[in-house]
Design a protein around this motif. Sequence first.
Motif, PDB file in Angstrom:
ATOM      1  N   VAL A 128       3.996   1.824  -7.875  1.00 24.22           N
ATOM      2  CA  VAL A 128       4.099   1.336  -6.502  1.00 24.22           C
ATOM      3  C   VAL A 128       4.790  -0.019  -6.510  1.00 24.22           C
ATOM      4  CG1 VAL A 128       2.775   0.557  -4.498  1.00 24.22           C
ATOM      5  CG2 VAL A 128       2.091   2.613  -5.711  1.00 24.22           C
ATOM      6  N   GLU A 129       5.746  -0.200  -5.612  1.00 19.84           N
ATOM      7  CA  GLU A 129       6.445  -1.478  -5.500  1.00 19.84           C
ATOM      8  C   GLU A 129       5.628  -2.455  -4.660  1.00 19.84           C
ATOM      9  OE1 GLU A 129      10.247  -0.596  -3.884  1.00 19.84           O
ATOM     10  OE2 GLU A 129      10.888   0.621  -5.615  1.00 19.84           O
ATOM     11  N   ASP A 130       5.932  -3.744  -4.853  1.00 20.69           N
ATOM     12  CA  ASP A 130       5.170  -4.777  -4.130  1.00 20.69           C
ATOM     13  C   ASP A 130       5.289  -4.609  -2.615  1.00 20.69           C
ATOM     14  OD1 ASP A 130       4.389  -5.852  -6.521  1.00 20.69           O
ATOM     15  OD2 ASP A 130       5.969  -7.371  -6.570  1.00 20.69           O
ATOM     16  N   GLY A 154       0.372  -0.051   2.315  1.00 22.34           N
ATOM     17  CA  GLY A 154       0.891   0.966   3.207  1.00 22.34           C
ATOM     18  C   GLY A 154       0.390   2.350   2.846  1.00 22.34           C
ATOM     19  N   SER A 155       0.702   3.306   3.676  1.00 14.95           N
ATOM     20  CA  SER A 155       0.305   4.690   3.441  1.00 14.95           C
ATOM     21  C   SER A 155       1.409   5.409   2.672  1.00 14.95           C
ATOM     22  CB  SER A 155       0.044   5.397   4.771  1.00 14.95           C
ATOM     23  OG  SER A 155      -0.155   6.788   4.562  1.00 14.95           O
ATOM     24  N   PRO A 156       1.055   6.224   1.699  1.00 15.68           N
ATOM     25  CA  PRO A 156       2.087   6.954   0.953  1.00 15.68           C
ATOM     26  C   PRO A 156       2.840   7.965   1.815  1.00 15.68           C
ATOM     27  CG  PRO A 156      -0.103   7.737   0.373  1.00 15.68           C
ATOM     28  CD  PRO A 156      -0.298   6.514   1.205  1.00 15.68           C
ATOM     29  N   ARG A 157       2.255   8.329   2.975  1.00 17.62           N
ATOM     30  CA  ARG A 157       2.916   9.303   3.843  1.00 17.62           C
ATOM     31  C   ARG A 157       4.039   8.680   4.663  1.00 17.62           C
ATOM     32  NH1 ARG A 157      -2.482  11.600   6.586  1.00 17.62           N
ATOM     33  NH2 ARG A 157      -3.055   9.424   6.187  1.00 17.62           N
ATOM     34  N   HIS A 158       4.099   7.357   4.666  1.00 11.03           N
ATOM     35  CA  HIS A 158       5.088   6.674   5.485  1.00 11.03           C
ATOM     36  C   HIS A 158       6.203   6.052   4.664  1.00 11.03           C
ATOM     37  CE1 HIS A 158       1.562   6.101   8.520  1.00 11.03           C
ATOM     38  NE2 HIS A 158       2.083   7.325   8.587  1.00 11.03           N
TER      39      HIS A 158
END
Length: 334
Positions: free
Chosen positions: A279-281, A286-290
């Motif tokens: 995951v980037e900074d 945030g949500s992974p779906r977005h």
Amino acid sequence: MPDSTVTPLVSLLRRLAIALGALVATALIVYFGRDGYIDNNAEGSPISLLDAFYYSTVSVSTTGYGDIVPVSDTARLWTTIVVTPLRLIFLITFVGTTVELLTERSRQSFRIERWRSRLRDHTIVVGYGTKGRAAVETLLGDDKSPDDIVVVDTDRAQLDAASALGLVTITGNATRSSVLRIAGVAQASALIVATNRDDTAVLVTLTARELAPKLRIVAAVRESENVHLLRQSGANSVIVSAETAGRLLGAATTSPNVVEVVEDLLTPDAGFAISEREVEDSELGGSPRHLADIVLAVVRGDGLFRVDSSKVDSLERGDRLLYVRKATPPDEDD
């Protein structure tokens, strides 16, 4: 990876033939020139063929008992210009064989030790049949270096095919701990068990887990009833090759497009592929779906969560994303 196509047995037989040739040639020279030789232990007796071979044996081996000696000028000349070179050929053949054997063993041991000292975080593939080759192709398609892949098999032809791709190969039975140690199982990041027999896969997994408790082991089995045996033996992931192929065959009869998409995702060097990244900074919280990428699942700690799981609604530092990426063909690489 052998340096020569000549087998050790053929090489040894050739050298033995040269040594015997030198021995026979010396014996024939002595026998046909027997009038120039005397036997100090049987004065007055002519030199027989057996005496000639006896003299040849003790002469070319530099034993030299001195009971049969050349006395005429002709016999001494033949000994000087012919027998002496034959003696040197005989000695060089056997001494050279011994020195070459010791040198080759030392050189090979040095190469193995140097290779093992530099090998870290590599992937070991046990079995280079259809499943093993497909696994290697996937690793190479995911930008894995050939130097970081070690293939273990008992079939010389299969290993030659792996060597042609630049892979490191080891001949041996992977159920033996000594073979896995040579492959550097303690320093490896993953082990792929792609044997043709389920019982062999279980033994390989047990041996590898004993040598490397933290190693990630992925195994393939033919029968689903053996999955629990692989799990109990220490495999992290078990793939039922027969059932997986059967599901694709069944789906292809009703939804052939689904099968094409699945094959596309499993092919790393064309179309789309499933990959994993951190995951980037900018994505934290945030949500992974977005996200811009099509995320399928999130890896958090030792758990794998689908993208719709409430446990991963908010991404955290250390999470890893399983997402769909566009594969880059080899000819489009920079």
